[in-house]
Motif scaffolding. Structure first.
Motif, PDB file in Angstrom:
ATOM      1  N   UNK A  74      27.368  10.260  12.089  1.00  0.00           N
ATOM      2  CA  UNK A  74      27.838  11.570  12.533  1.00  0.00           C
ATOM      3  C   UNK A  74      26.622  12.413  12.904  1.00  0.00           C
ATOM      4  N   UNK A  75      26.872  13.596  13.432  1.00  0.00           N
ATOM      5  CA  UNK A  75      25.775  14.465  13.835  1.00  0.00           C
ATOM      6  C   UNK A  75      25.048  15.058  12.637  1.00  0.00           C
ATOM      7  N   UNK A  76      25.599  14.913  11.434  1.00  0.00           N
ATOM      8  CA  UNK A  76      25.011  15.511  10.245  1.00  0.00           C
ATOM      9  C   UNK A  76      24.379  14.490   9.299  1.00  0.00           C
ATOM     10  N   UNK A  77      24.565  13.212   9.559  1.00  0.00           N
ATOM     11  CA  UNK A  77      24.052  12.174   8.663  1.00  0.00           C
ATOM     12  C   UNK A  77      23.305  11.118   9.472  1.00  0.00           C
ATOM     13  N   UNK A  78      22.122  10.743   9.003  1.00  0.00           N
ATOM     14  CA  UNK A  78      21.333   9.713   9.672  1.00  0.00           C
ATOM     15  C   UNK A  78      20.636   8.848   8.636  1.00  0.00           C
ATOM     16  N   UNK A  79      20.707   7.533   8.814  1.00  0.00           N
ATOM     17  CA  UNK A  79      20.044   6.583   7.940  1.00  0.00           C
ATOM     18  C   UNK A  79      18.859   5.958   8.681  1.00  0.00           C
ATOM     19  N   UNK A  80      17.738   5.809   7.981  1.00  0.00           N
ATOM     20  CA  UNK A  80      16.535   5.218   8.564  1.00  0.00           C
ATOM     21  C   UNK A  80      16.055   4.091   7.667  1.00  0.00           C
ATOM     22  N   UNK A  81      15.748   2.941   8.270  1.00  0.00           N
ATOM     23  CA  UNK A  81      15.252   1.789   7.512  1.00  0.00           C
ATOM     24  C   UNK A  81      14.023   1.219   8.205  1.00  0.00           C
ATOM     25  N   UNK A  82      12.976   0.929   7.427  1.00  0.00           N
ATOM     26  CA  UNK A  82      11.758   0.352   7.981  1.00  0.00           C
ATOM     27  C   UNK A  82      10.529   1.013   7.405  1.00  0.00           C
ATOM     28  N   UNK A  83       9.451   1.050   8.190  1.00  0.00           N
ATOM     29  CA  UNK A  83       8.191   1.698   7.809  1.00  0.00           C
ATOM     30  C   UNK A  83       8.052   2.990   8.606  1.00  0.00           C
ATOM     31  N   UNK A  84       7.858   4.103   7.906  1.00  0.00           N
ATOM     32  CA  UNK A  84       7.782   5.402   8.581  1.00  0.00           C
ATOM     33  C   UNK A  84       6.716   6.265   7.911  1.00  0.00           C
ATOM     34  N   UNK A  85       6.108   7.163   8.705  1.00  0.00           N
ATOM     35  CA  UNK A  85       5.099   8.077   8.183  1.00  0.00           C
ATOM     36  C   UNK A  85       5.676   8.950   7.088  1.00  0.00           C
ATOM     37  N   UNK A  86       4.822   9.319   6.128  1.00  0.00           N
ATOM     38  CA  UNK A  86       5.305  10.111   5.002  1.00  0.00           C
ATOM     39  C   UNK A  86       5.771  11.493   5.428  1.00  0.00           C
ATOM     40  N   UNK A  87       6.679  12.052   4.669  1.00  0.00           N
ATOM     41  CA  UNK A  87       7.153  13.414   4.861  1.00  0.00           C
ATOM     42  C   UNK A  87       6.263  14.418   4.140  1.00  0.00           C
TER      43      UNK A  87
END
Length: 379
Positions: free
Chosen positions: A142-155
């Protein structure tokens, strides 16, 4: 049989056959329409290529190679290559699904993925992973929920690994001694101006897990409706067990971090970063916390000129992590822009409570100064 009756039956059979053929044709058209929207023919698919490269020359005014404790500029009186990076961002189904491949080559990439490689036994044995800065996929149901999987820069933190994304060329102490990236799964949830991120990942800065310890990730963000004020409260924490300690013989390692960005006028803005890292070791006497804060004053007198002053303070009263109780580092950078090319002359002055810097003859001193000039190209 009556000829009229036979003719009527014949006409009825022809009509039925034609109707059946028409229905078959309609069904075939519908199936063709469905096939035409297959993923390989998704008209909403996009692909964006971007990246950059950088190089620099650095000279410590004490002419001592050792007077550098932050990432990516560990050199003295040498022309150096920073990093060449290329990033591909793909999306499909109107942005519902995306994928990012972000590759880097050079000392920045290798220092960023310092656990990757085969140069010594401390590495994980996969040299090519040091070239993968980020590699992840996202799915947004949905426009309000997003899932991310993998290697990503820190927040966590204010600064980023890519030189073209920072206004100062040299890095802060908080960037250098905080997390660089995470490999795992996270979920972003937005509700108007408020955002929430929760995730779990391998232990900090591990592209592939070399132990069973995991990191918990969290972020709460918000800002003004006009986008001129944004704030991010970040967290990352790892906790060992009786059977397995965190790398570095730690019982736990956690960090709370605050980032604020404020646009005052079209030419002036302020950034702020504060962080506290808590370290618990197996020996209680060496446990404790260090903290840091930095202010970024950004002034753009013309579209082709930008000036940034970064003032950073590090506090470590028990010297549990740094070799001094405090460090005060001030950096003045001028961004001279010529199209996609930015030339950055920079002056950095540091002082500390202890003699952690050195003269050319090896004598310890409490302050040092460094000048550099960098060339950064963004595409």
């Amino acid at each position: 049989m009556n000829l009229k009756l036979a003719a009527a039956i014949t006409l009825l059979m022809i009509s039925s056959t034609v109707s059946f053929a028409q229905e078959l044709t309609k069904t075939a058209v519908k199936k063709a329409a469905i096939l035409s929207t297959a993923p390989d023919e998704d008209e909403t698919k996009t692909l964006t290529i971007s990246g950059g490269l950088d190089a620099y020359y650095r000279y410590n005014l004490s002419n001592n190679f050792a007077n550098n404790y932050t990432s990516f500029t560990n050199s003295q009186s040498s022309f150096e290559l920073g990093m060449a990076s290329i990033r591909a961002d793909a999306s499909a189904l109107a942005g519902k699904v995306t994928a990012t491949i972000d590759l880097g080559f050079g000392r920045r990439a290798e220092e960023f993925s310092y656990n990757d490689g085969v140069t010594d036994q401390s590495k994980n044995g996969f040299a090519s992973l040091s070239n993968v800065k980020q590699l992840f996929v996202t799915y947004a149901p949905s426009s309000k929920v997003k899932f991310t999987a993998g290697k990503f820069g820190t927040h966590v933190g204010y600064e980023l690994v890519d030189a073209q994304l920072n206004r100062n060329y040299s890095m802060s102490y908080m960037f250098t001694n905080g997390p660089f990236f995470h490999t795992g799964l996270k979920a972003d949830i937005t509700a108007g101006p408020v955002g929430l991120m929760l995730g779990v990942a391998n232990y900090t800065d591990q592209s592939t897990a070399t132990n069973n310890v995991k990191s918990l990730l969290a972020q709460v963000s918000g800002g003004s409706s006009d986008g001129k004020f944004k704030a991010y409260l970040n967290y990352v924490g790892s906790y060992g067990s009786k059977s397995e300690a965190i790398p570095g013989s730690l019982k736990s390692l956690s960090q709370i971090d605050l980032v604020i960005n404020s646009t005052i006028t079209s030419k002036f803005g302020i950034g702020f970063n504060a962080t506290v890292q808590d370290r618990k070791t197996m020996t209680a006497s060496t446990s404790g916390s260090w903290w840091g804060s930095a202010v970024y004053l950004n002034f753009d007198p013309t579209p082709a000129t930008g000036i940034t002053f970064r003032s950073e303070y590090i506090g470590d009263s028990k010297t549990i992590y740094f070799a001094t109780k405090n460090i005060f580092a001030n950096t003045l950078s001028i961004n001279c822009k010529v199209g996609p090319l930015t030339i950055i002359p920079e002056l950095r002055v540091e002082t500390s409570q202890s003699t952690i810097y050195f003269k050319k003859n090896g004598t310890g001193v409490k302050s040092t100064a460094t000048a550099l000039v960098a060339a950064v190209y963004k595409f």
